[in-house]
Design a protein around this motif. Structure first.
Motif, short mmCIF file in Angstrom:
data_model
loop_
_atom_site.label_atom_id
_atom_site.label_comp_id
_atom_site.label_asym_id
_atom_site.label_seq_id
_atom_site.Cartn_x
_atom_site.Cartn_y
_atom_site.Cartn_z
N UNK A 1 0.85 -1.19 0.00
CA UNK A 1 0.00 0.00 0.00
C UNK A 1 0.89 1.24 0.00
N UNK A 2 0.62 2.14 -0.92
CA UNK A 2 1.33 3.42 -0.96
C UNK A 2 0.36 4.52 -0.56
N UNK A 3 0.84 5.42 0.28
CA UNK A 3 0.01 6.52 0.78
C UNK A 3 0.65 7.84 0.40
N UNK A 4 -0.15 8.73 -0.15
CA UNK A 4 0.33 10.03 -0.58
C UNK A 4 -0.50 11.11 0.12
N UNK A 5 0.13 11.82 1.04
CA UNK A 5 -0.55 12.88 1.77
C UNK A 5 -0.34 14.22 1.07
N UNK A 6 -1.35 15.05 1.14
CA UNK A 6 -1.27 16.39 0.55
C UNK A 6 -2.23 17.32 1.26
N UNK A 7 -2.13 18.61 0.92
CA UNK A 7 -3.08 19.57 1.45
C UNK A 7 -2.55 20.47 2.54
N UNK A 8 -1.32 20.23 2.98
CA UNK A 8 -0.77 21.10 4.01
C UNK A 8 -0.47 22.49 3.49
N UNK A 9 -0.14 23.37 4.40
CA UNK A 9 0.17 24.73 4.00
C UNK A 9 0.25 25.64 5.19
N UNK A 10 0.27 26.92 4.89
CA UNK A 10 0.33 27.96 5.92
C UNK A 10 -1.05 28.58 6.08
N UNK A 11 -1.51 28.66 7.31
CA UNK A 11 -2.84 29.22 7.58
C UNK A 11 -2.78 30.02 8.87
N UNK A 12 -3.61 31.03 8.97
CA UNK A 12 -3.67 31.81 10.20
C UNK A 12 -4.47 31.08 11.26
N UNK A 13 -4.19 31.40 12.48
CA UNK A 13 -4.94 30.82 13.59
C UNK A 13 -6.43 31.08 13.40
N UNK A 14 -7.22 30.08 13.67
CA UNK A 14 -8.66 30.16 13.46
C UNK A 14 -9.11 29.68 12.09
N UNK A 15 -8.14 29.47 11.21
CA UNK A 15 -8.47 29.03 9.85
C UNK A 15 -8.66 27.53 9.74
N UNK A 16 -8.83 27.08 8.51
CA UNK A 16 -9.10 25.67 8.25
C UNK A 16 -8.21 25.15 7.12
N UNK A 17 -7.97 23.87 7.17
CA UNK A 17 -7.28 23.16 6.10
C UNK A 17 -7.90 21.78 5.97
N UNK A 18 -7.84 21.22 4.78
CA UNK A 18 -8.25 19.84 4.58
C UNK A 18 -7.09 19.06 4.00
N UNK A 19 -6.66 18.06 4.72
CA UNK A 19 -5.60 17.18 4.24
C UNK A 19 -6.22 15.98 3.53
#
Length: 122
Positions: A1-19
């Motif tokens: 099984x190969x896993x590829x993570x993505x979606x990280x980045x820089x965000x301000x406090x209180x913000x949102x991200x989806x990995x």
């Protein structure tokens, strides 16, 4: 099984991200998908996981209510929606695959992705 993570980045406090964590290969070998994180100078810690066979989801107590793990079975992808982010959420986030329901320790997971950096500024 190969896993590829993505979606990280820089965000301000209180913000949102989806990995995202895309799985390929012998995906039938992994019944559980999870997320861990590791901040500089700290040990890797469990974030959230879900069972691919109907065993539900489970979270680290500090992530409950802010983070949501979900999956798209067609795309073989697991997501981590992170809301109300805090500077202390800054870390490299790793996705992992295993077969133990309710597993929260790194050694209980067999497959690991390469990690994606999340940085939350204050």
């Amino acid at each position: 099984v190969q896993l590829q993570a993505s979606g990280g980045g820089l965000v301000q406090a209180g913000g949102s991200l989806r990995l995202s964590c895309a799985a390929s290969g012998r995906t039938s070998s992994s019944y559980v998908m999870g997320w861990f994180r590791q901040a500089p100078g700290k040990e890797r810690e469990f974030v959230a996981a879900l069972s691919l066979t109907g065993g539900g989801t489970w979270y680290a107590d500090s992530m409950k209510g802010r983070f949501t793990i979900s999956r798209d079975g067609v795309k073989n992808t697991v997501y981590l929606q992170m809301n109300s982010l805090k500077p202390e959420d800054t870390a490299v986030y790793f996705c992992a695959g295993g077969s133990l329901v309710r597993a929260v320790r790194g050694y209980e997971y067999v497959y690991w992705g390469q990690g994606t950096q999340v940085t939350v500024s204050s």
